[in-house]
Design an enzyme around this catalytic site. Structure first.
Site, PDB file in Angstrom:
ATOM      1  N   GLU A  57      57.471  60.417 -68.457  1.00  0.00           N
ATOM      2  CA  GLU A  57      56.271  60.994 -68.960  1.00  0.00           C
ATOM      3  C   GLU A  57      55.491  61.870 -68.118  1.00  0.00           C
ATOM      4  O   GLU A  57      55.448  61.561 -66.822  1.00  0.00           O
ATOM      5  CB  GLU A  57      55.248  59.586 -69.446  1.00  0.00           C
ATOM      6  CG  GLU A  57      54.070  60.076 -69.981  1.00  0.00           C
ATOM      7  CD  GLU A  57      53.089  58.975 -70.685  1.00  0.00           C
ATOM      8  OE1 GLU A  57      52.278  59.190 -71.367  1.00  0.00           O
ATOM      9  OE2 GLU A  57      52.980  57.976 -69.739  1.00  0.00           O
TER      10      GLU A  57
ATOM     11  N   CYS B 230      55.850  55.714 -73.360  1.00  0.00           N
ATOM     12  CA  CYS B 230      55.114  54.881 -72.473  1.00  0.00           C
ATOM     13  C   CYS B 230      54.462  53.976 -73.478  1.00  0.00           C
ATOM     14  O   CYS B 230      54.996  52.700 -73.819  1.00  0.00           O
ATOM     15  CB  CYS B 230      53.766  55.617 -72.037  1.00  0.00           C
ATOM     16  SG  CYS B 230      53.373  54.880 -70.324  1.00  0.00           S
TER      17      CYS B 230
ATOM     18  N   LYS C 164      53.808  61.824 -78.926  1.00  0.00           N
ATOM     19  CA  LYS C 164      53.098  60.498 -78.555  1.00  0.00           C
ATOM     20  C   LYS C 164      52.218  60.110 -79.564  1.00  0.00           C
ATOM     21  O   LYS C 164      51.336  60.658 -79.817  1.00  0.00           O
ATOM     22  CB  LYS C 164      52.456  60.412 -77.320  1.00  0.00           C
ATOM     23  CG  LYS C 164      52.269  58.831 -76.939  1.00  0.00           C
ATOM     24  CD  LYS C 164      51.745  59.121 -75.218  1.00  0.00           C
ATOM     25  CE  LYS C 164      51.359  57.530 -74.879  1.00  0.00           C
ATOM     26  NZ  LYS C 164      50.957  57.677 -73.533  1.00  0.00           N
TER      27      LYS C 164
END
Length: 277
Positions: A40, A156, A115
């Site tokens: 990330e 993440c 995300k």
């Protein structure tokens, strides 16, 4: 299928991060990897958002994305660019995107993932993070073919939300990518447990390239880039240093595990519980 994981300590200068990325991609290709996974925020890790605003670019102007595409084409390797901070000029709220890219060996972008679950947490009285203050969340799960595999994308904090991985594996993913910049406290407590849980639930490989160490902006990240197999065993743990890790994936193991414990096939729809007053 041989894969490579890049464990990085990205700084506040995209130019420097691009140089590091180029070297890692070249080394991955030299090591025989078909695909390299990066963490990330490969291109910029800066919690000073006023300073970061001067470095964040649109997709067509991002030098790290350009470097990844050039090196993929030069070395004939897939690149799963964990994520970049990307500016979207037409957004009225001026928020950025935390966007992951899949780049083929011809240097073409073949998949993008924004995300979904943003890191809005209160880790302690002194450590509060609001990713949603600067970034807009996505709303679309994404899979893409890579050689003989089907890759499911995530980033993440998504790791804590199993429904996303159910959607990815229901759609055919047999490798799940989890690029990350985990904090040290949450990494120590939850990183390996969650990665193994996602692998076991999905009967899939989980590949998690991570940031590590002390960063220029003052934060610390946990590292321990990992690969978990469909049985939940850890095949690779890169510890807390930067560098490149190589790992072989036997994709036949996915079907073997799913035939032994057919949790994916046995998933059922159900009614949500009714509230009781």
């Amino acid at each position: 299928m041989k894969i490579a994981l890049a464990q990085m300590c990205s700084g506040i200068a995209p130019e420097e991060n691009a140089v590091q990325l180029r070297s890692l991609i070249a080394d991955a290709a030299a090591g025989g990897a078909e695909i390299i996974f990066t963490p990330e925020m490969t291109g910029l890790l800066d919690r000073d958002r006023s300073r970061a605003a001067h470095a964040i670019r649109g997709e067509s102007d991002d030098i790290v994305l350009s470097a990844a595409r050039t090196e993929a084409r030069k070395h004939g390797i897939w690149v799963q660019l964990g994520s970049l901070a990307i500016r979207i000029s037409q957004r009225p709220d001026q928020k950025w995107l935390n966007r992951s890219y899949l780049i083929n060996p011809g240097g073409e972008i073949v998949a993008r993932y924004d995300k979904i679950h943003l890191f809005d947490v209160n880790l302690s009285a002194n450590e509060t993070t609001r990713e949603s203050a600067a970034y807009a969340g996505g709303d679309q799960a994404v899979i893409a073919p890579v050689s003989a595999a089907t890759l499911g994308l995530s980033i993440c904090y998504d790791l804590r939300f199993s429904r996303l991985y159910e959607a990815l594996t229901n759609a055919g993913a047999n490798i799940l990518s989890v690029p990350a910049a985990f904090t040290v406290p949450t990494g120590k407590a939850h990183w390996e447990i969650l990665l193994r849980a996602r692998a076991i639930e999905a009967g899939a490989y989980v590949v998690a390239a991570a940031q590590c160490g002390e960063h220029e902006d003052g934060r610390s990240t946990y590292g321990h880039s990992m690969v978990a197999d469909p049985w939940g065993q850890i095949l690779l743990d890169m510890g807390d240093g930067t560098g490149l890790g190589l790992c072989d994936l036997d994709l036949t193991k996915v079907e073997e595990v799913r035939s032994r414990v057919p949790a994916v096939a046995n998933r059922k729809n159900f009614r949500e519980p009714e509230s009781r007053s």
